[in-house]
Design a protein around this motif. Structure first.
Motif, PDB file in Angstrom:
ATOM      1  N   GLU A  52      13.611   1.710 -10.304  1.00  0.00           N
ATOM      2  CA  GLU A  52      15.002   1.979 -10.659  1.00  0.00           C
ATOM      3  C   GLU A  52      15.599   0.798 -11.414  1.00  0.00           C
ATOM      4  OE1 GLU A  52      16.891   3.030  -7.005  1.00  0.00           O
ATOM      5  OE2 GLU A  52      15.397   4.605  -6.696  1.00  0.00           O
ATOM      6  N   LEU A  81       7.390  10.264   7.514  1.00  0.00           N
ATOM      7  CA  LEU A  81       6.268  10.810   6.765  1.00  0.00           C
ATOM      8  C   LEU A  81       5.455   9.648   6.193  1.00  0.00           C
ATOM      9  CD1 LEU A  81       5.504  13.705   5.743  1.00  0.00           C
ATOM     10  CD2 LEU A  81       6.788  13.188   3.711  1.00  0.00           C
ATOM     11  N   VAL A  93       2.343   9.320   3.481  1.00  0.00           N
ATOM     12  CA  VAL A  93       1.531  10.084   2.538  1.00  0.00           C
ATOM     13  C   VAL A  93       0.484   9.172   1.929  1.00  0.00           C
ATOM     14  CG1 VAL A  93       1.577  11.554   0.518  1.00  0.00           C
ATOM     15  CG2 VAL A  93       3.565  11.441   1.991  1.00  0.00           C
ATOM     16  N   LEU A 151       4.675  12.443  -3.796  1.00  0.00           N
ATOM     17  CA  LEU A 151       4.926  11.041  -4.104  1.00  0.00           C
ATOM     18  C   LEU A 151       5.659  10.851  -5.422  1.00  0.00           C
ATOM     19  CD1 LEU A 151       1.595   9.331  -3.039  1.00  0.00           C
ATOM     20  CD2 LEU A 151       3.793   9.127  -1.949  1.00  0.00           C
ATOM     21  N   TYR A 161      -2.751   2.386   7.274  1.00  0.00           N
ATOM     22  CA  TYR A 161      -2.285   2.646   5.922  1.00  0.00           C
ATOM     23  C   TYR A 161      -2.628   1.415   5.106  1.00  0.00           C
ATOM     24  CZ  TYR A 161       0.859   4.140   2.209  1.00  0.00           C
ATOM     25  OH  TYR A 161       1.377   4.550   1.005  1.00  0.00           O
ATOM     26  N   LEU A 177      13.241  -1.170  -0.538  1.00  0.00           N
ATOM     27  CA  LEU A 177      12.629  -2.359  -1.130  1.00  0.00           C
ATOM     28  C   LEU A 177      11.540  -1.994  -2.138  1.00  0.00           C
ATOM     29  CD1 LEU A 177      12.817  -5.514  -0.254  1.00  0.00           C
ATOM     30  CD2 LEU A 177      10.552  -5.072   0.655  1.00  0.00           C
ATOM     31  N   MET A 178      10.658  -1.073  -1.723  1.00  0.00           N
ATOM     32  CA  MET A 178       9.497  -0.778  -2.557  1.00  0.00           C
ATOM     33  C   MET A 178       9.847   0.115  -3.743  1.00  0.00           C
ATOM     34  SD  MET A 178       7.089  -2.319  -0.888  1.00  0.00           S
ATOM     35  CE  MET A 178       5.474  -1.665  -1.248  1.00  0.00           C
ATOM     36  N   ASP A 185       3.905   7.211 -11.973  1.00  0.00           N
ATOM     37  CA  ASP A 185       4.936   6.378 -11.329  1.00  0.00           C
ATOM     38  C   ASP A 185       5.158   6.791  -9.878  1.00  0.00           C
ATOM     39  OD1 ASP A 185       5.418   4.838 -13.534  1.00  0.00           O
ATOM     40  OD2 ASP A 185       6.796   6.302 -14.382  1.00  0.00           O
ATOM     41  N   LEU A 186       4.073   6.933  -9.134  1.00  0.00           N
ATOM     42  CA  LEU A 186       4.202   7.417  -7.765  1.00  0.00           C
ATOM     43  C   LEU A 186       4.928   6.397  -6.903  1.00  0.00           C
ATOM     44  CD1 LEU A 186       0.695   9.006  -7.313  1.00  0.00           C
ATOM     45  CD2 LEU A 186       2.807  10.048  -8.063  1.00  0.00           C
ATOM     46  N   VAL A 187       5.671   6.904  -5.927  1.00  0.00           N
ATOM     47  CA  VAL A 187       6.501   6.031  -5.099  1.00  0.00           C
ATOM     48  C   VAL A 187       5.710   5.567  -3.882  1.00  0.00           C
ATOM     49  CG1 VAL A 187       8.648   7.078  -5.833  1.00  0.00           C
ATOM     50  CG2 VAL A 187       7.478   7.966  -3.822  1.00  0.00           C
ATOM     51  N   PHE A 188       6.339   4.741  -3.088  1.00  0.00           N
ATOM     52  CA  PHE A 188       5.746   4.203  -1.870  1.00  0.00           C
ATOM     53  C   PHE A 188       5.461   5.336  -0.894  1.00  0.00           C
ATOM     54  CE2 PHE A 188       6.572   1.837   2.220  1.00  0.00           C
ATOM     55  CZ  PHE A 188       5.368   1.176   2.204  1.00  0.00           C
ATOM     56  N   GLY A 189       4.304   5.267  -0.218  1.00  0.00           N
ATOM     57  CA  GLY A 189       3.847   6.407   0.566  1.00  0.00           C
ATOM     58  C   GLY A 189       4.473   6.573   1.938  1.00  0.00           C
ATOM     59  N   ARG A 190       5.236   5.595   2.401  1.00  0.00           N
ATOM     60  CA  ARG A 190       5.865   5.770   3.715  1.00  0.00           C
ATOM     61  C   ARG A 190       7.314   6.164   3.505  1.00  0.00           C
ATOM     62  NH1 ARG A 190       4.004   1.911   8.448  1.00  0.00           N
ATOM     63  NH2 ARG A 190       5.079   3.611   9.452  1.00  0.00           N
ATOM     64  N   MET A 191       7.720   7.198   4.215  1.00  0.00           N
ATOM     65  CA  MET A 191       9.080   7.685   4.038  1.00  0.00           C
ATOM     66  C   MET A 191       9.689   8.009   5.393  1.00  0.00           C
ATOM     67  SD  MET A 191       8.245  10.479   1.161  1.00  0.00           S
ATOM     68  CE  MET A 191       6.933  10.164   0.012  1.00  0.00           C
ATOM     69  N   SER A 192      10.981   7.848   5.462  1.00  0.00           N
ATOM     70  CA  SER A 192      11.710   8.244   6.654  1.00  0.00           C
ATOM     71  C   SER A 192      13.038   8.792   6.184  1.00  0.00           C
ATOM     72  CB  SER A 192      11.902   7.030   7.554  1.00  0.00           C
ATOM     73  OG  SER A 192      12.975   7.255   8.422  1.00  0.00           O
ATOM     74  N   ALA A 238      -1.653   6.590  -9.796  1.00  0.00           N
ATOM     75  CA  ALA A 238      -0.397   5.913  -9.442  1.00  0.00           C
ATOM     76  C   ALA A 238       0.358   5.354 -10.652  1.00  0.00           C
ATOM     77  CB  ALA A 238      -0.675   4.838  -8.406  1.00  0.00           C
ATOM     78  N   VAL A 282      11.340   1.743   8.173  1.00  0.00           N
ATOM     79  CA  VAL A 282      10.691   2.337   7.012  1.00  0.00           C
ATOM     80  C   VAL A 282      11.720   2.614   5.922  1.00  0.00           C
ATOM     81  CG1 VAL A 282       9.431   4.354   6.208  1.00  0.00           C
ATOM     82  CG2 VAL A 282       8.811   3.304   8.350  1.00  0.00           C
ATOM     83  N   LEU A 332      12.164  -0.440   4.043  1.00  0.00           N
ATOM     84  CA  LEU A 332      11.006  -0.650   3.168  1.00  0.00           C
ATOM     85  C   LEU A 332      11.062   0.235   1.940  1.00  0.00           C
ATOM     86  CD1 LEU A 332       7.898  -0.946   5.475  1.00  0.00           C
ATOM     87  CD2 LEU A 332       8.542  -2.488   3.666  1.00  0.00           C
ATOM     88  N   PHE A 380      12.970  13.008  10.089  1.00  0.00           N
ATOM     89  CA  PHE A 380      11.547  12.873  10.408  1.00  0.00           C
ATOM     90  C   PHE A 380      10.969  11.726   9.590  1.00  0.00           C
ATOM     91  CE2 PHE A 380       9.516  14.532   6.578  1.00  0.00           C
ATOM     92  CZ  PHE A 380      10.588  15.158   5.973  1.00  0.00           C
TER      93      PHE A 380
END
Lengths: 245, 170
Positions: free
Chosen positions: B99, A197, A199, A179, A132, B93-94, B72-79, B68, B87, B90, A195
């Motif tokens: 906000e 993810l 993106v 996103l 990534y 943080l990101m 205003d796209l957000v950070f691409g890693r999500m949990s 982006a 994550v 993170l 889960f």
């Protein structure tokens, strides 16, 4: 003629096609009293001398104070500077890795562009790994360059990931919907089960859940939610959460 | 003779007259003449390009190639729901940058008064409680302390039997 903004504003929310032109005369600033307003034209709009041309088909969007772009649906990814993407390492050649990001050309990724990497301490990256990363260079007709650190040298979630899990491709429009801040799809999806993810802006999505079955369920839900109204989606997700599907 | 002497003085060459120690005796007019001549020589020696003056136009259209910043796209890693706690940290943080910016706009005054929000303080103390408890616990009990860390706030009493001498069974 009106100001620059006025000629954009009357088209906001309308469908535009490649070749459409916004032309305007500069407000005369001979005496310096009228300051010309700046505008930012995002993806889908291109500057051509004194006018702005549309180069993607889609809906014209606006963000305060002065940003305009075309909201389009496409599957082909074109690298853009600063975007975060999921890449697949294809070759290791000396100092750089070649990474497939789905663009016209493979991106190069320096082995020093990882957190904590030095000349002596090489990162452990194998061919086939998922990374990534973020584009630092993405010009037309040039090889794009990825990095897996931010400007302070910290990884911040970038780097090699994905020991298992599932990688699949969706359209770039769906990625942007995922996103978006307060994304509805994500909000509906996170109620089902825990889960993870990842993106990428290049249309790649990586999913991992507790079991393979759950991973597949999330994958299928994401893929189907591309062409669904929010109501359809919510009823489907509810049925999945109840375990009837 | 006197006229001849005058002529002789006038015939001093220009180069001599230009010398610094000769400047004092020169009269104003002669000085001016020499200066002009010098300027001409210098400007003749300088080259310049015979081009029309370039006019830099102000660029009022800025191009941006990425979605982006537009959306205003957000950070691409999500949990979600604690699947990958790292994550989730993170993500906090990101995604706080946006906000916070929004907060600043409408809640500027309240933020100025308290640098640390109540929530931040509570979070800080949460970890403090554990480390302090570890410090005061006896060595023997430390392992049990670490085990029961997870239910700090849930008041589940661990009913572990006290260590005691076990009589060997026959």
């Amino acid at each position: 003629m009106d100001t620059i903004h006025a000629c954009f504003k009357e088209k906001i929310g309308e469908v535009l096609l490649p070749g459409d032109v916004f032309s305007f005369r500069l407000p005369e600033s001979g005496d310096g009293s009228i300051k010309s307003e700046k505008i930012i034209c995002g993806p889908g709009l291109r500057r051509n001398g004194e006018e702005v041309r549309v180069c993607k088909s889609g809906i014209l969007r606006h963000k305060q104070p002065n940003m305009y772009w075309i909201d389009s649906q496409q599957r082909r990814y074109v690298p853009a500077k600063g975007e975060s993407v999921i890449g697949i390492v294809t070759t290791k050649s000396g100092d750089v890795f070649k990474v497939d990001v789905g663009g016209s050309e493979q991106a190069s990724l320096s082995y020093l562009a990882f957190e904590g990497a030095t000349k002596r301490n090489r990162p452990n990256v194998q061919v086939g790994d998922l990374v990534y990363g973020q584009f630092t260079i993405a010009n037309k007709d040039m090889e794009p360059e990825l990095v897996c650190i931010d400007s302070c040298g910290r990884a911040n979630g970038m780097g090699v990931f994905g020991a298992d899990g599932l990688l699949f491709k969706v359209s770039l429009g769906l990625v942007r919907r995922l996103l978006a801040p307060q994304s509805e799809i994500i909000k509906d999806l996170e109620k089902i089960f825990p889960f993870e993810l990842v993106v990428g802006m290049n249309g790649r999505v990586w999913v991992k859940a507790k079991t393979v079955q759950q991973t597949l369920i999330v994958t299928n839900l994401l893929e189907t939610s591309e062409n669904m109204t929010s109501q359809q989606r919510q009823t489907l997700f509810k049925r999945v959460a109840e375990g009837s599907l | 003779m006197s006229t001849m002497a005058k002529d002789g003085a006038a015939k001093l060459s220009k180069n001599v007259l230009r010398m610094k120690f000769m400047q004092r005796g020169l009269d104003a007019e002669l000085k001016k003449q020499l200066d002009e001549e010098e300027k001409r020589i210098i400007s003749d020696e300088h080259w310049f390009l015979d081009l029309p003056e370039l006019k830099a136009k102000e660029n009022y259209i800025i191009e941006e190639r990425s979605y982006a910043p537009c959306e205003d796209l957000v950070f691409g890693r999500m949990s979600f729901r604690g699947f990958n706690p790292e994550v989730e940290k993170l993500m906090l943080l990101m995604n706080t940058h946006q906000e916070e910016e929004e907060d600043d706009e409408d809640g500027n005054v309240s933020r100025m008064e308290t640098d640390i929000t109540d929530e931040e303080m509570a979070k800080r103390y949460e970890s403090m409680v554990e480390s302090m408890r570890k410090k005061f616990a006896k060595k023997r009990n430390r392992s049990t302390v670490t085990k029961s860390e997870e239910d700090v706030n849930c008041n589940v009493v661990e009913d572990q039997p006290k260590r005691a001498f076990l009589k060997p069974q026959d």
